[in-house]
Design a protein around this motif. Structure first.
Motif, mmCIF file in Angstrom:
data_model
loop_
_atom_site.group_PDB
_atom_site.id
_atom_site.type_symbol
_atom_site.label_atom_id
_atom_site.label_comp_id
_atom_site.label_asym_id
_atom_site.label_seq_id
_atom_site.Cartn_x
_atom_site.Cartn_y
_atom_site.Cartn_z
ATOM 1 N N ARG A 1 40.571 32.499 35.582
ATOM 2 C CA ARG A 1 41.728 32.599 36.464
ATOM 3 C C ARG A 1 41.283 33.293 37.751
ATOM 4 O O ARG A 1 40.414 34.160 37.744
ATOM 5 C CB ARG A 1 42.795 33.442 35.779
ATOM 6 C CG ARG A 1 44.070 33.658 36.589
ATOM 7 C CD ARG A 1 44.859 34.820 36.023
ATOM 8 N NE ARG A 1 45.083 34.683 34.582
ATOM 9 C CZ ARG A 1 46.003 33.894 34.043
ATOM 10 N NH1 ARG A 1 46.805 33.199 34.815
ATOM 11 N NH2 ARG A 1 46.132 33.813 32.734
ATOM 12 N N LEU A 2 41.928 32.893 38.848
ATOM 13 C CA LEU A 2 41.649 33.550 40.117
ATOM 14 C C LEU A 2 42.879 34.388 40.448
ATOM 15 O O LEU A 2 43.990 33.879 40.446
ATOM 16 C CB LEU A 2 41.434 32.472 41.181
ATOM 17 C CG LEU A 2 40.510 32.758 42.338
ATOM 18 C CD1 LEU A 2 39.163 33.254 41.874
ATOM 19 C CD2 LEU A 2 40.330 31.487 43.150
ATOM 20 N N ALA A 3 42.679 35.690 40.681
ATOM 21 C CA ALA A 3 43.828 36.545 40.999
ATOM 22 C C ALA A 3 44.477 36.056 42.287
ATOM 23 O O ALA A 3 43.829 35.402 43.115
ATOM 24 C CB ALA A 3 43.366 37.988 41.150
ATOM 25 N N ASP B 1 44.411 27.246 27.263
ATOM 26 C CA ASP B 1 45.586 28.083 27.194
ATOM 27 C C ASP B 1 45.505 29.136 28.306
ATOM 28 O O ASP B 1 44.611 29.984 28.294
ATOM 29 C CB ASP B 1 45.627 28.738 25.808
ATOM 30 C CG ASP B 1 46.805 29.677 25.667
ATOM 31 O OD1 ASP B 1 47.590 29.789 26.635
ATOM 32 O OD2 ASP B 1 46.931 30.280 24.593
ATOM 33 N N ALA B 2 46.434 29.047 29.256
ATOM 34 C CA ALA B 2 46.415 29.943 30.411
ATOM 35 C C ALA B 2 46.404 31.413 29.991
ATOM 36 O O ALA B 2 45.791 32.261 30.631
ATOM 37 C CB ALA B 2 47.616 29.664 31.318
ATOM 38 N N GLN B 3 47.090 31.705 28.902
ATOM 39 C CA GLN B 3 47.184 33.094 28.443
ATOM 40 C C GLN B 3 45.815 33.665 28.078
ATOM 41 O O GLN B 3 45.573 34.850 28.200
ATOM 42 C CB GLN B 3 48.075 33.180 27.182
ATOM 43 C CG GLN B 3 49.486 32.692 27.381
ATOM 44 C CD GLN B 3 50.199 33.483 28.466
ATOM 45 O OE1 GLN B 3 50.121 34.707 28.508
ATOM 46 N NE2 GLN B 3 50.849 32.769 29.388
ATOM 47 N N ARG B 4 44.961 32.801 27.621
ATOM 48 C CA ARG B 4 43.711 33.305 27.061
ATOM 49 C C ARG B 4 42.571 33.334 28.074
ATOM 50 O O ARG B 4 41.497 33.829 27.779
ATOM 51 C CB ARG B 4 43.319 32.454 25.850
ATOM 52 C CG ARG B 4 44.439 32.444 24.809
ATOM 53 C CD ARG B 4 44.026 31.756 23.555
ATOM 54 N NE ARG B 4 42.835 32.376 22.978
ATOM 55 C CZ ARG B 4 42.231 31.922 21.889
ATOM 56 N NH1 ARG B 4 42.697 30.844 21.298
ATOM 57 N NH2 ARG B 4 41.170 32.519 21.413
ATOM 58 N N LEU B 5 42.834 32.808 29.269
ATOM 59 C CA LEU B 5 41.753 32.783 30.256
ATOM 60 C C LEU B 5 41.561 34.146 30.894
ATOM 61 O O LEU B 5 42.525 34.852 31.187
ATOM 62 C CB LEU B 5 42.067 31.754 31.353
ATOM 63 C CG LEU B 5 41.989 30.309 30.912
ATOM 64 C CD1 LEU B 5 42.127 29.395 32.115
ATOM 65 C CD2 LEU B 5 40.681 30.022 30.192
ATOM 66 N N LYS B 6 40.330 34.508 31.104
ATOM 67 C CA LYS B 6 40.040 35.784 31.754
ATOM 68 C C LYS B 6 40.038 35.596 33.273
ATOM 69 O O LYS B 6 39.971 34.469 33.774
ATOM 70 C CB LYS B 6 38.693 36.303 31.282
ATOM 71 C CG LYS B 6 38.725 36.615 29.788
ATOM 72 C CD LYS B 6 37.451 37.275 29.361
ATOM 73 C CE LYS B 6 37.499 37.580 27.875
ATOM 74 N NZ LYS B 6 36.212 37.323 27.253
ATOM 75 N N THR B 7 40.085 36.714 33.972
ATOM 76 C CA THR B 7 40.198 36.673 35.428
ATOM 77 C C THR B 7 38.856 37.007 36.082
ATOM 78 O O THR B 7 38.129 37.877 35.598
ATOM 79 C CB THR B 7 41.264 37.682 35.891
ATOM 80 O OG1 THR B 7 42.462 37.409 35.168
ATOM 81 C CG2 THR B 7 41.532 37.572 37.378
ATOM 82 N N VAL B 8 38.563 36.314 37.167
ATOM 83 C CA VAL B 8 37.356 36.621 37.947
ATOM 84 C C VAL B 8 37.453 38.061 38.441
ATOM 85 O O VAL B 8 38.489 38.478 38.960
ATOM 86 C CB VAL B 8 37.259 35.669 39.165
ATOM 87 C CG1 VAL B 8 36.110 36.081 40.088
ATOM 88 C CG2 VAL B 8 37.073 34.234 38.690
ATOM 89 N N GLU B 9 36.388 38.838 38.253
ATOM 90 C CA GLU B 9 36.443 40.246 38.655
ATOM 91 C C GLU B 9 36.236 40.417 40.156
ATOM 92 O O GLU B 9 36.878 41.236 40.778
ATOM 93 C CB GLU B 9 35.360 41.041 37.906
ATOM 94 C CG GLU B 9 35.726 41.244 36.452
ATOM 95 C CD GLU B 9 34.566 41.776 35.634
ATOM 96 O OE1 GLU B 9 33.473 41.995 36.200
ATOM 97 O OE2 GLU B 9 34.747 41.950 34.424
ATOM 98 N N ALA B 10 35.313 39.674 40.692
ATOM 99 C CA ALA B 10 35.053 39.825 42.121
ATOM 100 C C ALA B 10 34.311 38.610 42.657
ATOM 101 O O ALA B 10 33.546 37.979 41.932
ATOM 102 C CB ALA B 10 34.214 41.070 42.367
ATOM 103 N N VAL B 11 34.585 38.298 43.904
ATOM 104 C CA VAL B 11 33.780 37.285 44.601
ATOM 105 C C VAL B 11 32.721 38.079 45.368
ATOM 106 O O VAL B 11 33.036 38.873 46.238
ATOM 107 C CB VAL B 11 34.623 36.436 45.561
ATOM 108 C CG1 VAL B 11 33.752 35.423 46.281
ATOM 109 C CG2 VAL B 11 35.732 35.735 44.790
ATOM 110 N N LEU B 12 31.479 37.897 44.987
ATOM 111 C CA LEU B 12 30.430 38.791 45.479
ATOM 112 C C LEU B 12 29.711 38.263 46.714
ATOM 113 O O LEU B 12 29.162 39.024 47.487
ATOM 114 C CB LEU B 12 29.399 39.041 44.381
ATOM 115 C CG LEU B 12 29.949 39.696 43.113
ATOM 116 C CD1 LEU B 12 28.889 39.714 42.044
ATOM 117 C CD2 LEU B 12 30.418 41.101 43.400
ATOM 118 N N GLY B 13 29.686 36.978 46.842
ATOM 119 C CA GLY B 13 28.957 36.464 48.008
ATOM 120 C C GLY B 13 29.290 35.011 48.192
ATOM 121 O O GLY B 13 29.582 34.293 47.243
#
Ligand SMILES: Nc1ncnc2c1ncn2[C@@H]1O[C@H](COP(=O)(O)OP(=O)(O)OP(=O)(O)O)[C@@H](O)[C@H]1O
Ligand SMILES: [Zn+2]
Ligand SMILES: [Zn+2]
Length: 809
Positions: free
Chosen positions: A32-34, A70-82
């Protein structure tokens, strides 16, 4: 550089597919993208994976969640680094390569990126200093502890993973500090490939009031252009580092770090553009006025193609654009690289897989700067991230080394170059004395601009080729590998103080060892091939040229214990030894994969030969390409037959190219050259065409045959290779695949096989293949991909796909 439209599109995508940096088989996952985050394809990100934070690269942006997730189970990107690791036109190229070669995009990305960017991509963090005394207000206990921990660290540049490990609730605590702006997080390549910096110094025009000594140093810096590396200034002004540091403290000049790029260059004397010969002039004019698109430059050996490349590139650089020059082998990069650097100096960089990780990393980043430059490299350099590409050159475009055999993607750099040139809207220049038949056909049919140079520079003649019938030699009792004609020629060459080249198809000493008592050959225990005998300083060895298995040469036959072992077939090592025995006055050098294995091994041997420290260079096909040594007047081809008799419809084409290229090494100076071609089949059409330097005759007859048989370049071939450790399962899997393809109504291709590969077993794996004649172009490949996805590969069986295979294994 992003357009507003693109930005908007990026914001709309809520999910991204990420190729993670983890040692797992399936490496692409959806995250997921915040809401406040934007990411584009090619960005380097940091994602949670298996309880850790790992680096990854965005390979796809999705507006809708793929079915089954399942959208609920997807983790989120922590950071866009470059971002910006791929210039705009490179990403669609990678996608196209993945589609055409039926390979996952992640594999293509790995092939394109230098090692050390993705595999060592690490999230790092740094405390934002100075830390205000109020910083701890309102922080959780964990975050406070983290802050104290970071303040206590000596280094200001820490790995995120390290901090998480050191701190209780590290992940949470660091995120809190990040949200409060107390730390910064960024992407960096790992320890081993960190950018290198050097200290520089610049004039500031600061306050006056200097001692005479200080004034002298400032003066000197001004003479150096106002800016120099500290080392340079120390040397030029005969001063010390501490004096410069002092001037920095006083504000008279400024010290700073500048990134420098590692490179393995050594100095070459500069040269000026040559006055073009009329054919070169004509070609260059055509090139400069042609619309963008592919150009085939068919120029005989020694016609001066390199000078045309150089003069075609000069205006590209002058316009502020870059050029990409590909050569088929690493061994050619020093020579060609030197010729380019003599002309364009530091604007040239060499890029290939034998460079150190640091050098490749630096090379990649230097390309991304967009400053005009020339990249000279091998196959994978076709992915060089040059943002403003003005010209692509493929030298020796017919060469099979442009095709990657494995691992996937099995891409052909020439095919990729055609797409890249199209995407960039720049010309592609394909150069060869013996063009690939596919290129020749495309040019003949008007798809490429076809330019020719039919004579050598300074109207030097092409070398005369004498065909020697080795059957006759045998009849006359000559049992050596050197015909009488060749022996005489060697003597004459030596007497005249010239140099020669002997070409032999195989490295090693002899191609196989046979027991005269029981008739067994000594074979590799892992592969279905015989072992090759090598004589090393450490003793006598047998080696497998497929899996590199090695063992000491046995005294007795392992089957019957007989001591009567005999060596058959001659490799470079044996020829060199026999030559030394028969012609003790000749100094012999060997040039093959064994003697050039060290870094810079190629250059060392070529230079030694160029300095005339040897009379004869004995080598494999490696020496057929691009060597330009004016003092070479004699070329001997020891046995053309090994080339002619290969079980592959391209054998003739390859043999013709090789023979013509080797022959083309002779007579490139003032003195005319002489080629002696030894064969047991002097009447063979390939030998005839090669000895007459008659590319046209060969190409026309070969193409007629290919058309009749429905072979490339008329029909596309796709090879499926099925491998496994149990023979019967491999056969069963191959047959099941064939049945599936045959039974599919939507698949129109024609199927050949399944059949065992020429060498059925390599490194203890059995190999069978299915050859597909794809008559439906892109639709055929798409259907094949769907079918392969449906095919349930049995456990322990591997299936690999090679689109447009060059060698039928
Ligand atoms: N215009 C010119 N005037 C004088 N010498 C030239 C000129 N152009 C090229 N040469 C010289 O001619 C030689 C052959 O040129 P080059 O190596 O470029 O040939 P080539 O066409 O690439 O041959 P090959 O296909 O065999 O590699 C080189 O030594 C080069 O320096
Ligand atoms: Zn035996
Ligand atoms: Zn082996």
């Amino acid at each position: 550089m992003e357009t507003p439209l693109l930005k908007e599109a990026l914001h709309r995508s809520c999910w991204v597919q990420v190729l993670v940096d983890a040692p797992v088989r399936e490496r692409t996952y959806t995250y997921r993208l915040a809401a406040d985050m934007a990411a584009a394809e090619g960005d380097i990100v940091c994602v949670p994976f298996g309880g850790q934070s790992v680096g990854g690269i965005v390979v796809g942006c999705l507006e809708e969640l793929p079915a089954g997730l399942d959208a609920q189970r997807l983790k989120t990107v922590e950071a866009v680094l470059g971002s910006g690791f791929f210039p705009a036109t490179l990403w669609p190229l990678l996608v196209r390569v993945a589609e055409y070669y039926l390979t996952p995009l992640s594999r293509v990305i790995e092939a394109a990126l230098p090692p050390g960017i993705l595999s060592r991509a690490r999230r790092r963090l740094r405390l934002v200093r100075p830390v205000s005394p109020m910083a701890e207000w309102g922080l959780s206990t964990g975050a406070k502890a983290a802050l104290q921990f970071l303040e206590a660290q000596k280094s200001s540049d820490l790995s995120w993973r390290f901090c998480v490990q050191q701190l209780p609730e590290g992940q949470q605590a660091l995120k809190e500090l990040l949200a409060r702006g107390l730390i910064e997080s960024y992407f960096a390549a790992g320890e081993r490939v960190r950018p290198r910096t050097r200290q520089y110094v610049a004039l500031t025009g600061g306050p006056s009031g200097l001692t005479p000594r200080q004034r002298e140093v400032i003066h000197c810096l001004r003479r150096l252009g106002g800016e120099a590396s500290v080392e340079q200034l120390v040397e030029a002004a005969h001063t010390t580092r501490s004096l410069i540091q002092n001037l920095d403290r006083l504000g008279h000049l400024r010290l700073f770090e500048r990134q420098v790029f590692r490179s393995a260059h050594h100095a070459v004397p500069a040269d000026a553009p040559k006055i073009l010969t009329p054919p070169q002039q004509w070609v260059l004019e055509k090139l400069n006025t042609a619309p963008p698109g592919p150009v085939l430059l068919e120029g005989v050996t020694g016609s001066g193609k390199t000078e045309v490349y150089l003069q075609a590139i000069a205006p590209v650089l002058a316009r502020g654009e870059s050029a990409l020059v590909l050569v088929p082998e690493i061994g050619l990069t020093p020579q060609l690289g030197d010729r380019f650097r003599a002309r364009f100096g530091e604007q040239v960089q060499i890029y290939h897989s034998a460079l150190s990780e640091g050098e490749r990393f630096d090379g990649w980043r230097r390309m991304l700067t967009g400053e005009p430059q020339v990249v000279v490299g091998t196959r994978s350099a076709i992915f060089a991230p040059l943002p403003r590409l003005g010209l692509i050159v493929l030298d020796e475009e017919h060469d099979g080394s442009y095709k990657q055999d494995r691992p996937a993607p099995c891409y052909h750099a020439r095919t990729v170059a055609l797409w890249r040139a199209e995407l960039c809207g720049c010309p592609l220049l394909l150069g060869s004395a013996t063009p690939d038949l596919a290129s020749f056909r495309a040019a003949a049919e008007g798809q490429y601009l076809h330019l020719q140079m039919n004579e050598r520079v300074a109207q030097r003649p092409l070398p005369a080729v004498e065909v020697v019938d080795m059957r006759e030699e045998l009849d006359r009792g000559n049992l050596t590998p050197f015909s009488r004609t060749l022996q005489q020629a060697l003597q004459q060459m030596h007497a005249a103080g010239r140099q020669g080249i002997l070409f032999i198809n195989r490295r090693g000493y002899s191609t196989f060892v046979l027991c005269r008592s029981c008739g067994e050959t000594l074979r590799c225990p892992n592969c279905a091939v015989s072992l090759t005998y090598h004589r090393l300083e450490s003793g006598e060895h047998l080696r497998c040229h497929y899996c590199n298995y090695g063992r000491p040469q046995p005294r007795h036959c392992p089957h019957c214990r007989s001591p009567n072992l005999r060596y058959f077939g001659a490799g470079t090592q044996r020829i060199a030894a026999q030559l030394a025995e028969q012609f003790p006055a000749l100094r012999v050098l060997r040039f093959d994969r064994d003697t050039t294995a060290r870094k810079d091994g190629h250059r060392a041997i070529i230079e030694q030969f160029a300095r005339q420290q040897a009379d004869i260079l004995v080598g494999t096909q490696m020496l057929t390409k691009g060597l330009d040594l004016p003092q070479v007047t004699l070329v001997g081809i020891l046995a053309a037959d090994g080339l002619l008799n290969q079980p592959d419809f391209r054998a003739g084409e390859r043999a013709f190219q090789l023979l013509t290229q080797v022959a083309g090494r002779a007579g490139r100076g003032e003195e005319p050259g002489r080629v002696i071609l030894q064969t047991y089949a002097p009447e063979h059409p390939v030998v005839q065409a090669a000895s007459g330097h008659d590319y046209r005759r060969f190409a026309t007859s070969e193409l007629t045959e290919r058309r009749a048989l429905g072979y490339p370049p008329y029909e596309q071939l796709i090879c499926l290779q099925i491998t496994g450790s149990e023979q019967q399962w491999v056969i069963a899997a191959a047959e099941a695949l064939a049945t599936m393809l045959e039974g599919d109504g939507a698949f129109e291709g024609q199927l050949l096989g399944p059949a065992p590969c020429t060498v059925e077993r390599v490194a203890n794996r059995y190999r069978w293949q299915l050859l597909i004649k794809n008559t439906a172009a892109a639709a055929g490949r798409a259907r094949l991909q769907d079918l392969l996805a449906l095919y349930a590969t049995p456990p322990g069986i591997g299936v690999s796909v090679d689109v447009d295979p060059l060698r039928l294994l």
